[in-house]
Design a protein around this motif. Structure first.
Motif, PDB file in Angstrom:
ATOM      1  N   THR A 174     -24.220 -32.694  -5.761  1.00 28.31           N
ATOM      2  CA  THR A 174     -23.154 -32.626  -6.752  1.00 28.31           C
ATOM      3  C   THR A 174     -23.087 -33.915  -7.561  1.00 28.31           C
ATOM      4  O   THR A 174     -22.977 -33.891  -8.795  1.00 28.31           O
ATOM      5  CB  THR A 174     -21.798 -32.361  -6.072  1.00 28.31           C
ATOM      6  N   VAL A 232     -24.167 -33.169 -11.439  1.00 31.97           N
ATOM      7  CA  VAL A 232     -23.052 -33.167 -12.375  1.00 31.97           C
ATOM      8  C   VAL A 232     -23.102 -34.396 -13.282  1.00 31.97           C
ATOM      9  O   VAL A 232     -22.848 -34.308 -14.491  1.00 31.97           O
ATOM     10  CB  VAL A 232     -21.720 -33.099 -11.611  1.00 31.97           C
ATOM     11  N   HIS A 288     -15.126 -28.168 -15.674  1.00 32.39           N
ATOM     12  CA  HIS A 288     -14.944 -27.820 -14.259  1.00 32.39           C
ATOM     13  C   HIS A 288     -16.249 -27.280 -13.670  1.00 32.39           C
ATOM     14  O   HIS A 288     -16.237 -26.462 -12.758  1.00 32.39           O
ATOM     15  CB  HIS A 288     -13.822 -26.795 -14.105  1.00 32.39           C
ATOM     16  N   CYS A 327     -15.258 -34.228  -7.355  1.00 34.79           N
ATOM     17  CA  CYS A 327     -16.105 -34.939  -8.307  1.00 34.79           C
ATOM     18  C   CYS A 327     -15.405 -35.188  -9.631  1.00 34.79           C
ATOM     19  O   CYS A 327     -15.834 -36.033 -10.417  1.00 34.79           O
ATOM     20  CB  CYS A 327     -17.418 -34.188  -8.536  1.00 34.79           C
ATOM     21  N   TYR A 384     -20.150 -24.453 -10.214  1.00 30.27           N
ATOM     22  CA  TYR A 384     -21.524 -24.515  -9.717  1.00 30.27           C
ATOM     23  C   TYR A 384     -21.579 -24.401  -8.199  1.00 30.27           C
ATOM     24  O   TYR A 384     -22.377 -23.651  -7.635  1.00 30.27           O
ATOM     25  CB  TYR A 384     -22.149 -25.829 -10.196  1.00 30.27           C
ATOM     26  N   ASN A 385     -20.692 -25.129  -7.513  1.00 29.39           N
ATOM     27  CA  ASN A 385     -20.711 -25.088  -6.045  1.00 29.39           C
ATOM     28  C   ASN A 385     -20.216 -23.760  -5.497  1.00 29.39           C
ATOM     29  O   ASN A 385     -20.638 -23.342  -4.408  1.00 29.39           O
ATOM     30  CB  ASN A 385     -19.876 -26.243  -5.483  1.00 29.39           C
ATOM     31  N   GLY A 413     -17.173 -30.335  -5.188  1.00 28.87           N
ATOM     32  CA  GLY A 413     -17.028 -29.808  -6.533  1.00 28.87           C
ATOM     33  C   GLY A 413     -15.656 -30.102  -7.127  1.00 28.87           C
ATOM     34  O   GLY A 413     -15.527 -30.380  -8.321  1.00 28.87           O
ATOM     35  N   GLY A 469     -20.161 -26.524  -1.151  1.00 33.95           N
ATOM     36  CA  GLY A 469     -19.881 -27.674  -2.004  1.00 33.95           C
ATOM     37  C   GLY A 469     -18.577 -27.575  -2.767  1.00 33.95           C
ATOM     38  O   GLY A 469     -18.388 -28.295  -3.753  1.00 33.95           O
ATOM     39  N   LEU A 470     -17.662 -26.692  -2.334  1.00 33.10           N
ATOM     40  CA  LEU A 470     -16.402 -26.552  -3.053  1.00 33.10           C
ATOM     41  C   LEU A 470     -15.590 -27.844  -3.019  1.00 33.10           C
ATOM     42  O   LEU A 470     -14.970 -28.229  -4.013  1.00 33.10           O
ATOM     43  CB  LEU A 470     -15.584 -25.399  -2.463  1.00 33.10           C
ATOM     44  N   GLY A 497     -18.487 -28.701 -11.794  1.00 33.46           N
ATOM     45  CA  GLY A 497     -18.759 -29.035 -10.399  1.00 33.46           C
ATOM     46  C   GLY A 497     -18.257 -27.968  -9.448  1.00 33.46           C
ATOM     47  O   GLY A 497     -18.955 -27.560  -8.519  1.00 33.46           O
ATOM     48  N   LEU A 498     -17.036 -27.486  -9.668  1.00 33.15           N
ATOM     49  CA  LEU A 498     -16.461 -26.465  -8.797  1.00 33.15           C
ATOM     50  C   LEU A 498     -17.130 -25.113  -9.010  1.00 33.15           C
ATOM     51  O   LEU A 498     -17.452 -24.403  -8.044  1.00 33.15           O
ATOM     52  CB  LEU A 498     -14.955 -26.361  -9.058  1.00 33.15           C
TER      53      LEU A 498
END
Length: 558
Positions: A124, A128, A460, A69, A465-466, A66, A62-63, A462-463
């Motif tokens: 995501t 998020v 940040h 988003c 977490y992924n 992430g 999910g980068l 989202g990034l």
């Protein structure tokens, strides 16, 4: 276009996110069609296990979502996820149904990566957005959002056994048409909103969360009972469809909160109806999912730049963030806490997903003819673990300032016990071990998510977490693809001398060595999580000393 605020829009978004998360659980369905794919395509266990690795790579890579988003509106992220599901599962359906014959293995591997990568885009967008909409209830939201994606395995099992009557071909058709449909119907409601932070500790706010949690638990029990009844009694079509309708109603239950808030509107002190206030708004423009860390505005003073005199003038230099503030990814990745959290999470979920990917074969090796109940049991226990992990950690972090990673350490110790039970070959403990393992597996997710947001901020998230989620496919690659598949095929070859393809293994030796290794890895994981607990204790004391989350203002908690 703007939607008038109050407290309703975040709850509408949460209700829509439930459906998005159920759709995002397609990666948990691999055991439902893996055996049919193995037979139809003539693969051995190691090739099939590598497809399971593709399943996990797609789900957790999910980068890209992430990063995007922060720049794309949620509906765009959901649209991309819908397109991935349509493309990836469409190709898998063409192969398993033999509509197209001779599709190369690498194409199927890539297609499964693409299809299950829709989970990363959907997850995501939903997670998020809701972490931003409810920034002061991070553990509870993480448990709910990730809990429903775990529960999706049981939902899909109900569709597979009840509606589609065990047809893997029709189930894959359902995946590649149904997931995009749910995305398009839900995307209007999943959007970032300005939250009503002052009500986070109110009795009404807590009651809403309790209602949502209870409704989700009732749904889980309902799915378990209906699955067992269908397996034992063989329910008729009419009864099955009626039970399926009940499941749909329970999935809609979170909508009762915004409906109730609409009917019984709460007045502010000035007499204005809260739902009619225009102070807060939910904007439909293409705005990023994450802005700032999402706490009180007066805490922004902690980010004032430090002026350093140098030579004749002065230069402006922004100090490095402290744990609990907003980190950029490059700043977080050099922190020891970042890697302690990642590696501890990697050992926990990497070993758990190995069991999930091989659950059908584990059941067959133990003499279980129908592995659907095993998958349903795993899904529901996984869901309960995520829900309980989020709620319990939220309670203790507010009342005792107890660092969340302690729960990762405790549950990984329990995972060690379950792996040893699996290795013992005691068939009487199969269902209990599966349920206990799935519960602990679920806790890992509901602890990692708020921990990452608390240590490194929401800006940040989202990034970050992924990136943490990469522990899942990496574990699947090393422990499932390279270890479990190899051990299984060797034992199957020993049991079936003279045969080379499509071998089935029976008995505890099929996975015994694998379970021993997984137990050892969880011992290491629990030790790392314990170290992280000690290191982050001052951070949690600073963040929750007032009984609720607050932004750090000063101090050096590096």
């Amino acid at each position: 276009m703007k939607i008038k605020s109050g407290t309703r829009p975040p709850w509408v978004g949460l209700a829509a996110a439930v459906w998005v998360q159920v759709a995002a659980g397609s990666a948990y369905c691999f055991p439902l069609y893996s055996h049919a794919a193995k037979s139809a395509l003539g693969y051995n266990q190691q090739l099939l296990t590598m497809l399971g690795v593709a399943n996990d790579i797609g789900e957790n890579f999910g980068l890209v979502p992430g990063v995007l988003c922060n720049n794309l509106a949620p509906w765009i992220v959901l649209t991309i996820g819908a397109a991935f599901a349509f493309t990836g599962f469409g190709v898998i359906w063409l192969a398993v149904s033999k509509t197209v014959v001779g599709i190369p293995y690498w194409v199927l591997f890539l297609a499964l990566c693409i299809g299950t990568n829709s989970s990363a885009w959907l997850g995501t967008a939903a997670l998020v957005t809701n972490m931003r909409n409810f920034p002061l209830s991070r553990g509870t939201i993480a448990g709910l959002i990730k809990g429903y994606i775990a529960l999706s395995a049981a939902v899909y099992s109900q569709v597979y056994t009840g509606i589609l009557r065990g047809s893997s071909e029709n189930f894959l058709l359902f995946l590649f048409l149904g997931i995009p449909s749910i995305c398009f119907l839900s995307m209007y409601f999943v959007k970032p909103c300005e939250p009503s932070l002052e009500e986070d500790d109110s009795t009404e706010h807590k009651a809403h969360f309790i209602f949502t949690q209870v409704a989700s638990v009732i749904l889980g029990l309902y799915l378990l009972v209906t699955t067992v009844l269908d397996d034992v009694m063989g329910l008729s079509k009419k009864v099955t469809y009626a039970l399926f309708g009940g499941m749909i109603l329970l999935l809609f239950s979170p909508l009762a909160i915004p409906i109730k808030m609409t009917i019984f509107r709460k007045k502010r002190d000035g007499g204005m109806l809260q739902s009619e206030s225009s102070d807060l708004s939910c904007d439909e423009k293409a705005e990023p999912l994450i802005s700032e860390s999402g706490v009180a505005d007066d805490s922004s003073s902690s980010d004032v730049d430090i002026l350093l005199a140098e030579g004749e003038g002065a230069i402006k230099k922004k100090r490095r963030p402290k744990r609990g503030e907003d980190f950029e990814f490059r700043e977080a990745v050099v922190k020891a806490d970042f890697w302690l959290l990642f590696v501890g999470f990697f050992f926990g979920v990497g070993t758990g997903v190995t069991v999930l990917n091989n659950l059908a074969q584990i059941g067959i090796a133990a003499g279980t003819d129908d592995t659907t109940i095993l998958l349903c049991l795993f899904g529901i226990s996984n869901f309960v673990g995520r829900l309980v992990g989020g709620a319990v950690s939220e309670h203790f972090v507010r009342t005792r300032m107890l660092p969340r990673p302690i729960w990762m350490a405790c549950t990984q110790i329990i995972m060690v016990i379950t792996y040893l039970l699996f290795a013992s070959g005691l068939n009487s403990t199969l269902y209990a071990s599966t349920a206990l393992l799935a519960f602990c597996y679920g806790v890992q997710f509901s602890i990692m998510i708020p921990t990452a947001s608390e240590l490194f901020g929401l800006k940040h998230f989202g990034l970050i977490y992924n990136f943490m989620l990469l522990g899942n496919p990496l574990g699947a690659l090393f422990f499932s693809g390279l270890l479990a598949g190899y051990v299984y095929d060797n034992e199957a070859a020993r049991q079936n001398p003279g045969f080379e393809t499509n071998l089935t293994c029976f008995g505890p030796d099929c996975f015994r060595v694998t379970f021993w290794v997984l137990a050892g890895l969880c011992v290491l994981g629990s030790m790392l999580s314990a170290v992280l607990t000690v290191r982050t204790k001052p951070v949690y004391q600073m963040l929750y000393s007032s009984g609720s989350f607050r932004q750090p203002r000063s101090g050096s908690l590096h």
